[in-house]
Scaffold this motif. Structure first.
Motif, PDB file in Angstrom:
ATOM      1  N   GLN A 120     -24.074  -6.318   0.097  1.00  0.00           N
ATOM      2  CA  GLN A 120     -24.789  -6.832   1.273  1.00  0.00           C
ATOM      3  C   GLN A 120     -24.637  -5.914   2.487  1.00  0.00           C
ATOM      4  OE1 GLN A 120     -26.859  -9.643   1.640  1.00  0.00           O
ATOM      5  NE2 GLN A 120     -26.817  -9.453  -0.578  1.00  0.00           N
ATOM      6  N   LYS A 121     -23.393  -5.735   2.898  1.00  0.00           N
ATOM      7  CA  LYS A 121     -23.065  -4.872   4.030  1.00  0.00           C
ATOM      8  C   LYS A 121     -21.811  -4.098   3.658  1.00  0.00           C
ATOM      9  CE  LYS A 121     -24.821  -7.774   7.807  1.00  0.00           C
ATOM     10  NZ  LYS A 121     -25.925  -8.295   7.049  1.00  0.00           N
ATOM     11  N   MET A 122     -21.681  -2.914   4.228  1.00  0.00           N
ATOM     12  CA  MET A 122     -20.502  -2.111   3.944  1.00  0.00           C
ATOM     13  C   MET A 122     -19.916  -1.618   5.254  1.00  0.00           C
ATOM     14  SD  MET A 122     -20.156   1.075   1.338  1.00  0.00           S
ATOM     15  CE  MET A 122     -18.609   1.931   1.121  1.00  0.00           C
ATOM     16  N   GLU A 123     -18.594  -1.620   5.323  1.00  0.00           N
ATOM     17  CA  GLU A 123     -17.892  -1.094   6.494  1.00  0.00           C
ATOM     18  C   GLU A 123     -17.250   0.237   6.156  1.00  0.00           C
ATOM     19  OE1 GLU A 123     -14.950  -3.786   7.984  1.00  0.00           O
ATOM     20  OE2 GLU A 123     -16.448  -5.073   8.923  1.00  0.00           O
ATOM     21  N   LEU A 124     -17.317   1.142   7.124  1.00  0.00           N
ATOM     22  CA  LEU A 124     -16.572   2.393   7.059  1.00  0.00           C
ATOM     23  C   LEU A 124     -15.561   2.348   8.192  1.00  0.00           C
ATOM     24  CD1 LEU A 124     -19.453   4.971   6.428  1.00  0.00           C
ATOM     25  CD2 LEU A 124     -18.000   3.814   4.746  1.00  0.00           C
ATOM     26  N   ARG A 125     -14.314   2.648   7.867  1.00  0.00           N
ATOM     27  CA  ARG A 125     -13.214   2.486   8.828  1.00  0.00           C
ATOM     28  C   ARG A 125     -12.731   3.846   9.318  1.00  0.00           C
ATOM     29  NH1 ARG A 125      -9.873  -1.506  10.414  1.00  0.00           N
ATOM     30  NH2 ARG A 125     -10.841  -2.995   9.015  1.00  0.00           N
ATOM     31  N   PHE A 126     -12.482   3.911  10.643  1.00  0.00           N
ATOM     32  CA  PHE A 126     -11.967   5.125  11.265  1.00  0.00           C
ATOM     33  C   PHE A 126     -10.456   5.103  11.400  1.00  0.00           C
ATOM     34  CE2 PHE A 126     -16.275   4.607  12.962  1.00  0.00           C
ATOM     35  CZ  PHE A 126     -16.836   5.790  12.516  1.00  0.00           C
ATOM     36  N   ASP A 127      -9.886   3.912  11.602  1.00  0.00           N
ATOM     37  CA  ASP A 127      -8.460   3.804  11.875  1.00  0.00           C
ATOM     38  C   ASP A 127      -7.960   2.455  11.380  1.00  0.00           C
ATOM     39  OD1 ASP A 127      -5.978   4.586  12.869  1.00  0.00           O
ATOM     40  OD2 ASP A 127      -6.354   3.738  14.850  1.00  0.00           O
ATOM     41  N   SER A 128      -6.684   2.430  10.994  1.00  0.00           N
ATOM     42  CA  SER A 128      -6.076   1.176  10.565  1.00  0.00           C
ATOM     43  C   SER A 128      -4.568   1.316  10.634  1.00  0.00           C
ATOM     44  CB  SER A 128      -6.488   0.846   9.125  1.00  0.00           C
ATOM     45  OG  SER A 128      -5.856  -0.343   8.703  1.00  0.00           O
ATOM     46  N   ARG A 129      -3.904   0.207  10.854  1.00  0.00           N
ATOM     47  CA  ARG A 129      -2.439   0.209  10.866  1.00  0.00           C
ATOM     48  C   ARG A 129      -1.875   0.250   9.450  1.00  0.00           C
ATOM     49  NH1 ARG A 129      -1.464  -4.701  14.743  1.00  0.00           N
ATOM     50  NH2 ARG A 129      -3.665  -4.643  15.127  1.00  0.00           N
ATOM     51  N   ILE A 130      -2.708  -0.108   8.489  1.00  0.00           N
ATOM     52  CA  ILE A 130      -2.270  -0.093   7.089  1.00  0.00           C
ATOM     53  C   ILE A 130      -3.189   0.825   6.289  1.00  0.00           C
ATOM     54  CG2 ILE A 130      -1.327  -2.428   7.182  1.00  0.00           C
ATOM     55  CD1 ILE A 130      -3.901  -3.312   5.634  1.00  0.00           C
ATOM     56  N   ASP A 131      -2.696   1.271   5.156  1.00  0.00           N
ATOM     57  CA  ASP A 131      -3.508   2.043   4.222  1.00  0.00           C
ATOM     58  C   ASP A 131      -3.636   1.207   2.960  1.00  0.00           C
ATOM     59  OD1 ASP A 131      -4.935   3.966   2.904  1.00  0.00           O
ATOM     60  OD2 ASP A 131      -3.250   5.316   2.598  1.00  0.00           O
ATOM     61  N   HIS A 132      -4.813   0.722   2.700  1.00  0.00           N
ATOM     62  CA  HIS A 132      -5.045  -0.170   1.569  1.00  0.00           C
ATOM     63  C   HIS A 132      -6.123   0.433   0.679  1.00  0.00           C
ATOM     64  CE1 HIS A 132      -6.272  -3.773  -0.645  1.00  0.00           C
ATOM     65  NE2 HIS A 132      -5.048  -4.215  -0.371  1.00  0.00           N
ATOM     66  N   PRO A 133      -6.026   0.298  -0.641  1.00  0.00           N
ATOM     67  CA  PRO A 133      -7.021   0.902  -1.544  1.00  0.00           C
ATOM     68  C   PRO A 133      -8.453   0.403  -1.327  1.00  0.00           C
ATOM     69  CG  PRO A 133      -5.153   0.032  -2.795  1.00  0.00           C
ATOM     70  CD  PRO A 133      -4.940  -0.348  -1.365  1.00  0.00           C
ATOM     71  N   SER A 134      -8.619  -0.768  -0.750  1.00  0.00           N
ATOM     72  CA  SER A 134      -9.975  -1.295  -0.555  1.00  0.00           C
ATOM     73  C   SER A 134     -10.634  -0.792   0.730  1.00  0.00           C
ATOM     74  CB  SER A 134      -9.957  -2.827  -0.562  1.00  0.00           C
ATOM     75  OG  SER A 134      -9.274  -3.307   0.576  1.00  0.00           O
ATOM     76  N   ILE A 135      -9.925  -0.017   1.535  1.00  0.00           N
ATOM     77  CA  ILE A 135     -10.507   0.505   2.777  1.00  0.00           C
ATOM     78  C   ILE A 135     -11.426   1.673   2.456  1.00  0.00           C
ATOM     79  CG2 ILE A 135     -10.007   1.712   4.947  1.00  0.00           C
ATOM     80  CD1 ILE A 135      -7.435   0.070   5.149  1.00  0.00           C
TER      81      ILE A 135
END
Length: 150
Positions: free
Chosen positions: A109-124
């Protein structure tokens, strides 16, 4: 305020100009009935590309639709792309950046692209791993490639 058709036209223009600048052959399908906006030729391979415009979702993410929305006779319809495309080329106007997202990597449906995060998760989905630098990703082999040896 621009309407969605104007926004889409600007995105397609940006994608087309960028692909040509990088030396790709680009074909535009006749009419509006195909699920892809361009066919990109690269060394004998053809890639069906759907152009999308991203918008800021949160401070650290952008989002884009991975489906199309239409209205016909007052009825609302949503359609996914599936096997009809090989990749999305996503334009984020705020940074004038393009992202190549293989269809198999995209959500429905929609997809997010992330620039920064406090965690590193395989689904990012990290934005920098999708940023288009003029090179088609190795893992995006078109489903309809032709073997020229036979």
């Amino acid at each position: 305020m621009s309407n969605s058709k104007d926004v889409g036209d600007r995105t397609e223009s940006k994608v087309l100009a960028t692909l040509i600048e990088y030396g790709y052959n680009v074909s535009i399908p006749f009419g509006d009935n195909d699920k892809y906006d361009f066919v990109v030729g690269d060394s004998g391979d053809l890639y069906r590309i759907q152009c999308k415009t991203a918008w800021k979702n949160k401070a650290e993410t952008i989002r884009f639709n991975t489906h199309s929305q239409t209205t016909k006779d007052g009825e609302y319809y949503e359609h996914t792309y599936g096997d009809a495309i090989d990749a999305f080329l996503v334009y984020y106007p705020a940074t004038d950046t393009l992202y190549w997202v293989n269809e198999v990597d995209a959500t429905t449906q929609k997809m997010e692209l992330r620039f920064d995060s406090r965690i590193d998760h395989p689904s990012i989905n990290w934005a920098d791993s999708y940023e288009f630098d003029g090179t088609i990703p190795e893992n995006c082999r078109p489903k309809h490639s032709h073997d020229r040896t036979g």
